[in-house]
Design an enzyme around this catalytic site. Sequence first.
Site, PDB file in Angstrom:
ATOM      1  N   CYS A 113       0.816  -1.222   0.000  1.00  0.00           N
ATOM      2  CA  CYS A 113       0.000   0.000   0.000  1.00  0.00           C
ATOM      3  C   CYS A 113       0.846   1.268   0.000  1.00  0.00           C
ATOM      4  CB  CYS A 113      -0.940  -0.019   1.190  1.00  0.00           C
ATOM      5  SG  CYS A 113      -1.956  -1.488   1.235  1.00  0.00           S
ATOM      6  N   HIS A 244      -3.306   6.680   3.363  1.00  0.00           N
ATOM      7  CA  HIS A 244      -3.718   5.415   2.720  1.00  0.00           C
ATOM      8  C   HIS A 244      -5.073   5.005   3.286  1.00  0.00           C
ATOM      9  CE1 HIS A 244      -4.046   1.435   1.330  1.00  0.00           C
ATOM     10  NE2 HIS A 244      -3.780   0.864   2.491  1.00  0.00           N
ATOM     11  N   ASN A 274     -10.104  -0.653   0.442  1.00  0.00           N
ATOM     12  CA  ASN A 274      -8.646  -0.536   0.383  1.00  0.00           C
ATOM     13  C   ASN A 274      -8.186  -0.956  -1.010  1.00  0.00           C
ATOM     14  OD1 ASN A 274      -5.882  -0.789   0.653  1.00  0.00           O
ATOM     15  ND2 ASN A 274      -5.958  -1.869   2.611  1.00  0.00           N
TER      16      ASN A 274
END
Length: 324
Positions: A113, A244, A274
């Site tokens: 990520c 994030h 996500n």
Amino acid sequence: MYASLISIGAYVPNEIRTNQWFADRMDTTDEWITKRTGISTRRISKKDELASDMGAEASRLAISRANMTIDDIDMIICATISPDYYCMPSTACVIADKLGRKNIMAMDISAACTGFVYALSVARAFIESGTKQNVLIVGSEKATQLMDYDDRTICPLFGDGAGAAVISATDDKTDAIVDINCSSDGGLQELLLTPGIGSGEKQYMQMKGNETFKVAVRTLTNDVKMILAKNNLTTKDIDHFVPHQANYRILKAVGENLGFDDSQKVITVHKYGNTSSASIPMAINDIYESGRLKQGDTLLLDAFGGGLTWGSAVLNFAGKTIDK
Ligand code: ACO
């Protein structure tokens, strides 16, 4: 010579998957997912729609918004944990081909990520060294292909999508990327990993969610404190805090720890889930397309992911404000 982010683009697959989809198939509820993650929907790519397809779409938008063509780009970096191919060719090479570009340096970055912030850091280094002029950076994920749909603790969390940006050389310091910090701790690799490739359950992502949650809150908070202090900045100097997008509770805790108000925070996790390396550029694109992100605004990016990896960046948006 400075490096500056001059345009942003994103691609979002059409199919919207609700929490009820999961509740209909496994022992979970819309209420549990919403309360524990803040996620209501995520986007799902078509079966034959690969990370390179989504990355190429986002790239086309970023390149056109930079008033360039693919021939103006002299390097492509793709951050992804869901590449088209396991080892080779890289997704960046496939994106270059889909954009019709040959004879170009193209490579992938594996930093989960945090991948987009890592890509930004590499692009900046190539530009500031005078080696490259215009670098296309892409975060693209078909993350849902890494999900074990028998594992309710992880499969509702992720979605698909892509984001891209053009990073260009400039001699104007006001447009420059101010600072980037990228780091990792491989000692915490077991918190978040995909054990094997090929067939069977080893190809799926595994996460110790609760432990990861605590490390994420601590790391994301400290990372921001460090980069602000290093550059003599405070949260008041930041127009848009773009963390994030893993879990709304993480974003809330980090935002509160740092004292950002709601007008500074950029939140997209409720609609996209996500999307790993795509989450930050997709979030920047969201505020760009809504007209909230203006030329000259200061962005603070803050990422965390498998590795473990983490990274933060302070930059001034050098793209043109969108006409609304
Ligand atoms: N539906 C219903 N119950 C569930 C579900 C579900 N979908 N998933 C887990 N549960 C249960 C668990 O089994 C557990 O039950 P038990 O108490 O009987 O054992 C209970 O809910 C609590 O589980 P926790 O894991 O403690 O729940 P938590 O509140 O921590 O939420 C979550 C889990 C959402 C995964 C959270 O921990 C999280 O978001 N973690 C961090 C994610 C992250 O930041 N990842 C890093 C980036 S990703 C990347 O790099 C690729």
